[in-house]
Design a protein around this motif. Sequence first.
Motif, PDB file in Angstrom:
ATOM      1  N   TYR A 201       1.002  -1.242   0.288  1.00  0.00           N
ATOM      2  CA  TYR A 201      -0.107   0.357  -0.314  1.00  0.00           C
ATOM      3  C   TYR A 201       0.811   1.738  -0.173  1.00  0.00           C
ATOM      4  CZ  TYR A 201      -4.388  -2.792   1.087  1.00  0.00           C
ATOM      5  OH  TYR A 201      -5.376  -3.925   1.027  1.00  0.00           O
ATOM      6  N   VAL A 202       0.172   1.869  -0.512  1.00  0.00           N
ATOM      7  CA  VAL A 202       0.989   3.976  -0.891  1.00  0.00           C
ATOM      8  C   VAL A 202       0.698   3.735   1.081  1.00  0.00           C
ATOM      9  CG1 VAL A 202       0.843   5.806  -0.808  1.00  0.00           C
ATOM     10  CG2 VAL A 202       0.266   4.185  -3.042  1.00  0.00           C
TER      11      VAL A 202
ATOM     12  N   GLU B 200       8.869   4.570  -4.952  1.00  0.00           N
ATOM     13  CA  GLU B 200       8.960   3.913  -4.647  1.00  0.00           C
ATOM     14  C   GLU B 200       8.724   2.612  -5.378  1.00  0.00           C
ATOM     15  OE1 GLU B 200      10.432   3.207  -1.454  1.00  0.00           O
ATOM     16  OE2 GLU B 200      10.701   5.683  -1.391  1.00  0.00           O
ATOM     17  N   ARG B 201       7.939   2.319  -5.853  1.00  0.00           N
ATOM     18  CA  ARG B 201       7.940   1.097  -6.473  1.00  0.00           C
ATOM     19  C   ARG B 201       7.589   1.428  -8.226  1.00  0.00           C
ATOM     20  NH1 ARG B 201       6.475  -4.079  -5.487  1.00  0.00           N
ATOM     21  NH2 ARG B 201       4.863  -5.410  -6.193  1.00  0.00           N
TER      22      ARG B 201
ATOM     23  N   ASP C 114      16.949  -2.204  -4.091  1.00  0.00           N
ATOM     24  CA  ASP C 114      16.883  -1.031  -3.128  1.00  0.00           C
ATOM     25  C   ASP C 114      17.844  -1.268  -2.333  1.00  0.00           C
ATOM     26  OD1 ASP C 114      14.208   0.029  -4.035  1.00  0.00           O
ATOM     27  OD2 ASP C 114      12.598  -1.222  -3.218  1.00  0.00           O
ATOM     28  N   THR C 115      18.562  -1.781  -2.328  1.00  0.00           N
ATOM     29  CA  THR C 115      19.639  -1.726  -1.625  1.00  0.00           C
ATOM     30  C   THR C 115      20.770  -1.651  -1.702  1.00  0.00           C
ATOM     31  OG1 THR C 115      18.608  -3.575   0.026  1.00  0.00           O
ATOM     32  CG2 THR C 115      21.571  -3.446   0.436  1.00  0.00           C
ATOM     33  N   LEU C 116      21.078  -2.245  -3.449  1.00  0.00           N
ATOM     34  CA  LEU C 116      21.875  -1.280  -4.449  1.00  0.00           C
ATOM     35  C   LEU C 116      22.169  -0.059  -4.830  1.00  0.00           C
ATOM     36  CD1 LEU C 116      24.411  -2.730  -5.883  1.00  0.00           C
ATOM     37  CD2 LEU C 116      22.865  -3.100  -7.927  1.00  0.00           C
ATOM     38  N   ARG C 117      20.706   0.564  -5.072  1.00  0.00           N
ATOM     39  CA  ARG C 117      20.354   1.253  -5.239  1.00  0.00           C
ATOM     40  C   ARG C 117      21.023   2.873  -4.789  1.00  0.00           C
ATOM     41  NH1 ARG C 117      15.941   4.565  -4.470  1.00  0.00           N
ATOM     42  NH2 ARG C 117      14.133   3.358  -3.301  1.00  0.00           N
ATOM     43  N   LYS C 118      20.713   2.311  -3.082  1.00  0.00           N
ATOM     44  CA  LYS C 118      20.922   3.505  -2.443  1.00  0.00           C
ATOM     45  C   LYS C 118      21.994   2.804  -1.626  1.00  0.00           C
ATOM     46  CE  LYS C 118      16.178   3.273  -1.493  1.00  0.00           C
ATOM     47  NZ  LYS C 118      15.447   3.018   0.501  1.00  0.00           N
TER      48      LYS C 118
END
Length: 351
Positions: free
Chosen positions: A3-4, A109-110, A165-169
Amino acid sequence: MIYVQNQAITAEEFEQLLSKTKSYCLKRISEQSLKGMQGVPFENLVFQQMSAAAIGTKFENEIEQTGPQTFPDIIAKKYYGAEVKVTTDDKWMSTGNSVLETTRREDIERIYMFFGKFGGNPDIKYRLYQDCLFDIGVTHSPRYKIDMNLVKGQSIFDKIGIGYDTLRKDPDSIQKIKNYYRTQLKEGEELWWIDPKDADTVNIKITPFRNLDPAIKSKFLTEAMILFPEIFILKKSKLKKYERAAAYLITKYNSFNASFRDVFSAGGRQKLTVKGKRLSNIPKILHELYVNSSAIKTKIELIPKEDLLYYWGLKTIDSPRLDVWKKLLDANCDWKKPNIKPSDIFEAGLE
């Protein structure tokens, strides 16, 4: 279900919007014979049709086109995103965005890939962004490769063992990617791409070694003697001992040498005094070691530790760098004199 935050909007609802947008786009493409659409026109079409598909839903009046050079191309409710790609080939593969995602809207986020294929029978597929990125290629910087039919669990993130998400951050994402691809290299191979964290900027041209500035030649020679101790092998006349240094010359300096061995061996034998003994018939590479000893001592402290570990094939460096390198030098070089080692020639050059 996802959910948003603070809003009752699920990922499934956004996927329903994407499905409706796909139907609207394909209808327009069929009606207006838009088979040859390129990137920008297709993105505009997707935005228009998504805005229309959003009418009567929670996304009505909440669809935004972000503009050139921004990632992703279209956002919904300031949370979901659609990155629009198109190909005129009859395949579901293409080159994607930069690994670094420097233009990403961080409030999104998505993200989903919305991919138009105009070769053969025009069609459209959409899929969660990270689930269709199978590899990394290079243009001017590392970029993802897209496969809309990629089997689940075979993304580049599955291969590396790090979540998208871990890699991009991760502030050190490029190094982690390089570390993975280095494990895939065969002997004599090396990575090539312009590292945005590298302080040195290479020329856009490929330059013969003979045309390099003398200072650059000297810098390369110093680095090669530090990173590739196998070049000090003398009795084995195998050209492969220069392969890693030659690859480094290309990747680091955009330069090549058709007679690479001459860089280290041309010029005949030399004479030196080491530990009070006058030595004659010294190989050229050892004379270069003597001449460049001060530069080596300085440079070895400036090379990133991860590079030393990689090129030296070590997991840790427990002793001072210079001591580790001298052991590698003596272990690789097959030149020996009574009570004199190659590292003694190096030390003599510092006196």
